[in-house]
Design a protein around this motif. Structure first.
Motif: not given
Length: 221
Positions: A57-64, A72-78, A85-88, A169-176
């Motif tokens: 997880c070097t230089k990573r705050e989220c993802g695989s 880790g995972t991102c919160g809010g609209d990120y 974690c970016e606002d997209v 797709a619906s599961t992914f959307c709910a996850w974020v």
């Protein structure tokens, strides 16, 4: 304000038994599974065999973490992009528009007025890397692995993920923290806020200059 996300479901493929590992496959020194993955804690190398994997997880705050786990995972609209974690999401002001088409299929008729409230939609399609992160977190199931499916192919991390069905797709959307757009929201956004045009670029007939499509010469765009 509601949150919506746009995953392009390219080639609606189902994933049958993706989480079931067959004895003699996907283990250390054994051939990788058909979808290019191995059992937990292992990774598929260039020789298409499974080898031990060290989470990174070097230089990573989220993802695989590269081994089937998560950094880790991102919160809010990120959303997680390349480990950050970016606002997209883009805000789309609501409004009224004429939904449907007079020269389309029967399911597009009749043209009728629809009101859409304000919502937010992702700037780009959901990428392979983003969906992989959801799988690594143990929330999403793996996409299909047929010929044109891209999730298990190297170098496709920034490509739009395909071979996922509506439920995935619906599961992914709910996850974020979002959801799939409604049919009205999708058409309203595709029409750049409900403009009365046939295509996103206007009324000019579709060609390879405007879209990725097949014609008599093959696929271009």
């Amino acid at each position: 304000m509601r949150l919506s996300i746009l995953p392009w479901l390219v080639g609606l493929c189902l994933c049958h038994g993706c989480d079931v590992f067959v004895a003699g496959a996907g283990g250390v020194g054994e051939q990788c599974l058909d979808n290019g993955l191995c059992q937990n804690g292992l990774k598929c190398n260039e020789d298409n065999t499974c080898e031990p994997c060290t989470p990174d997880c070097t230089k990573r705050e989220c993802g695989s973490d590269g081994c089937g786990g998560s950094c880790g995972t991102c919160g809010g609209d990120y959303l997680c992009l390349a480990g950050r974690c970016e606002d997209v999401f883009l805000p789309i002001p609501g409004g009224d528009f004429q939904m449907g088409s007079t020269d389309g299929g029967n399911d597009e008729k009749p043209v009728h007025t629809v009101s859409v409230a304000d919502f937010r939609m992702s700037k780009t399609e959901v990428t392979v890397e983003q969906y992989r992160d959801c799988v690594a977190a143990g929330v999403c199931t793996k996409p299909g692995s047929e010929r044109f499916c891209n999730c298990a192919k190297p170098g496709r991390g920034a490509h739009p993920v395909n071979c996922v069905d509506w439920e995935q797709a619906s599961t992914f959307c709910a996850w974020v923290g979002g959801r799939l757009p409604s049919e009205a929201e999708w058409e309203y956004a595709a029409r750049s806020g409900g403009r009365e045009v046939r295509f996103p670029w206007g009324d000019t007939t579709a060609s390879c200059q405007y879209a990725v499509m097949f014609d008599e010469h093959g696929g271009y765009g």
